[in-house]
Scaffold this active site. Structure first.
Site, PDB file in Angstrom:
ATOM      1  N   LEU A   1       0.858  -1.182   0.000  1.00  0.00           N
ATOM      2  CA  LEU A   1       0.000   0.000   0.000  1.00  0.00           C
ATOM      3  C   LEU A   1       0.894   1.232   0.000  1.00  0.00           C
ATOM      4  O   LEU A   1       1.475   1.601   1.022  1.00  0.00           O
ATOM      5  CB  LEU A   1      -0.920  -0.001   1.222  1.00  0.00           C
ATOM      6  CG  LEU A   1      -1.838  -1.227   1.378  1.00  0.00           C
ATOM      7  CD1 LEU A   1      -2.718  -1.069   2.614  1.00  0.00           C
ATOM      8  CD2 LEU A   1      -2.685  -1.443   0.133  1.00  0.00           C
ATOM      9  N   ASP A   2       1.015   1.866  -1.158  1.00  0.00           N
ATOM     10  CA  ASP A   2       1.923   2.993  -1.324  1.00  0.00           C
ATOM     11  C   ASP A   2       1.327   4.269  -0.733  1.00  0.00           C
ATOM     12  O   ASP A   2       0.152   4.573  -0.933  1.00  0.00           O
ATOM     13  CB  ASP A   2       2.198   3.196  -2.822  1.00  0.00           C
ATOM     14  CG  ASP A   2       3.037   4.425  -3.089  1.00  0.00           C
ATOM     15  OD1 ASP A   2       4.208   4.429  -2.686  1.00  0.00           O
ATOM     16  OD2 ASP A   2       2.504   5.381  -3.682  1.00  0.00           O
ATOM     17  N   ALA A   3       2.174   5.023   0.012  1.00  0.00           N
ATOM     18  CA  ALA A   3       1.777   6.333   0.558  1.00  0.00           C
ATOM     19  C   ALA A   3       0.452   6.262   1.295  1.00  0.00           C
ATOM     20  O   ALA A   3      -0.355   7.195   1.257  1.00  0.00           O
ATOM     21  CB  ALA A   3       1.727   7.381  -0.552  1.00  0.00           C
TER      22      ALA A   3
END
Length: 561
Positions: free
Chosen positions: A227-229
């Site tokens: 889960l990016d950023a």
């Protein structure tokens, strides 16, 4: 599905209608019915992750995923049973993190059949770039054109809105003006850049669209979902807009969906923030992320080598919450496609010491990225350099450079959790100043791409730094993978053996115990040992006696024979 619906109602209340629930149920259950593959459950000492781009290697007239697969099978398969492909979707900027279409493969790289072919040899981590989408995407272009299905997909605000409390990861404006087809100008929330437009998760239709994306990744065989950023997903003006409760609830929701649709798939949160905020994404241990990135580790190891002092590193590691429960663990790394984050040091190291480290490396050729603070000041938030060049001054010899580098990675492989190694580190990458000049941004210094013949020729020179780095790293990984004491959940004890020498004990008496010693100094260190006969697993040498002398920057893994 009951748990999923319960979380939904905690986030949205009555805004999530019966119609929304039906669509969500259909997406999850029908998708789950198409997933027949059984996921590998949990983690083992053999799990080591390779972080790479889909176009890391190229050959004329060949899709890059095919080129990668050939190189991987030849050089990396045995060492890295898990491959994290950075976003391989069509993109417009930020080397893939401005996604134009979440469910297509960039045609330069190949297609989903190429991904499936690679998956025959390894497990895969996909990036779920859930906070934002490219300004060139169909979704955002549809919004600008006034298409009703994309209204409220993004966050438009009056530019006079007080957003001074919002945490800013970049020295850029938070709101970007865009002109609609009607001629009206809207100011849209863009946390990271004008080309990366934040999604409005307060709109249930945005959630449904992103759940569909997640389900497609699961159907395509993702074993890990990154889960990016993720910390920025939910926005409430007047707050910091980071780590808000509804953000945590969204992570719990993604976890619950994964547990229903593809049990065994692991959720990893990427939050480059101070440690206490980072670990909060582990939730209660069985309801949120399975792993969090161990963001303090890269700058703390760098600090320890640069200062030849392990005190701060030891103090931080000695109070880490020990997982060891098979439910959550750390995702450990030293280098990545981004720079070396400095925010995780705050609260661990005083600001003047952080600035001094930055000044030293900047004088040696590293690049620095800055962030704006609410009081109008700015602070360094990221160092940009390959980890090889960050560790060692440019005037030092390659022997000294490699010794420091291998010391750092021996520590990485000793730490509790799952280790990940960035492709530039695997290949002994040096600062790519030509890339910075050509592409115009600092992070390009650590994102060099290679023609396949070029990198093969470099690795074929046995005395080159690149070839020696690959050989030494793959040897270390092979040793780790053979020893149960390095299991992510095994016991961990850390101490400062003497000034500049770190001792880590992994394993337990019933199974196997390994004593790891690390000399973080440029001088030889004589140390006492408990009586017995030991073997250094790294050098395969026997040590018979009550003492050992460590060379400068040497690490040993001692097993009691």
């Amino acid at each position: 599905m009951d748990k999923i619906i319960e979380i939904i109602h905690r986030i949205y209340g009555d805004k999530f209608t019966a119609s929304h629930v039906d669509k969500l149920r259909c997406s999850v259950l029908e998708g789950a019915g198409r997933i027949i593959e059984r996921r590998h459950s949990g983690w083992r000492e053999s799990d080591v992750v390779l972080i790479t781009y889909a176009d890391q290697f190229s050959r004329v007239n060949e899709k890059t995923l095919k080129t990668f697969n050939r190189f991987y099978k030849k050089h990396l398969n045995a060492s890295f049973p898990v491959v994290h492909f950075l976003p391989f979707y069509p993109w417009s900027s930020d080397d893939g993190f401005s996604v134009k279409n979440y469910v297509q493969i960039d045609t330069r790289y190949g297609d989903w059949k190429d991904v499936a072919e690679i998956k025959k040899s390894c497990r895969l981590m996909f990036d779920f770039v859930c906070n934002h989408i490219s300004a060139q995407s169909d979704w955002f272009q549809g919004y600008l054109q006034g298409r009703p299905e994309y209204q409220d997909f993004f966050i438009a605000l009056d530019p006079a809105t007080d957003l001074s409390a919002v945490t800013r990861p970049r020295a850029l404006p938070l709101l970007t003006p865009f002109t609609l087809a009607s001629g009206e100008v809207k100011f849209i929330w863009t946390t990271f850049s004008p080309d990366q437009v934040d999604l409005n998760f307060a709109n249930p239709n945005v959630l449904l669209a992103m759940v569909d994306v997640l389900m497609q990744y699961l159907e395509r065989g993702a074993d890990y979902i990154r889960l990016d950023a993720v910390g920025f997903m939910w926005k409430t003006p007047g707050t910091s807009c980071i780590h808000l409760e509804n953000t945590h609830q969204l992570v719990k929701l993604f976890r619950a969906i994964v547990d229903v649709a593809a049990p065994g798939t692991l959720i990893i949160t990427e939050t480059n923030v101070p440690h206490k905020d980072n670990v909060s994404y582990l939730g209660k241990g069985d309801d949120e992320a399975h792993m969090v990135y161990q963001f303090p580790l890269p700058p703390l190891v760098l600090h320890a080598i640069r200062t030849q002092s392990v005190t701060t590193l030891r103090q931080w590691a000695s109070v880490l919450p020990m997982r060891g429960n098979g439910k959550t663990t750390w995702f450990n790394f030293l280098a990545s496609h981004d720079g070396i984050g400095l925010n995780p040091l705050r609260g661990i190291i005083d600001e003047p010491e952080i600035v001094a480290l930055v000044d030293t490396l900047e004088k040696e050729g590293a690049k620095v990225n800055w962030k704006n603070n609410p009081d109008g000041s700015r602070s360094p938030y990221e160092l940009n350099a390959t980890y090889m060049d960050a560790l060692t001054p440019p005037s030092w010899s390659d022997d000294e450079r490699l010794a420091r580098f291998i010391l750092a990675h021996a520590l990485l492989l000793t730490f509790p959790g799952v280790p990940a190694v960035y492709i530039q580190s695997v290949l002994g990458g040096r600062n790519d100043y030509d890339g910075v000049k050509r592409l115009g941004y600092n992070r390009a210094i650590n994102r060099q791409k290679y023609d396949e013949d070029e990198i093969e020729n470099l690795l074929a020179a046995p005395n080159s730094l690149r070839a020696r780095t690959l050989e030494a790293l793959t040897h270390l990984i092979a040793v780790r993978q053979r020893h149960r004491a390095f299991h992510p959940d095994s016991d961990f004890c850390i101490s400062e053996k003497c000034n500049g020498v770190l001792e880590i004990i992994r394993g337990n008496a019933q199974d196997e115990t390994i004593i790891a010693l690390f000399n973080f100094t440029e001088r030889s260190q004589a140390l006492s040992l408990n009586e017995g006969c030991y073997q250094d697993l790294i050098s395969e040498k026997l040590i018979d006696g009550e003492a050992i002398t460590l060379r400068p920057w040497q690490s040993v893994w001692l097993c009691n024979n």
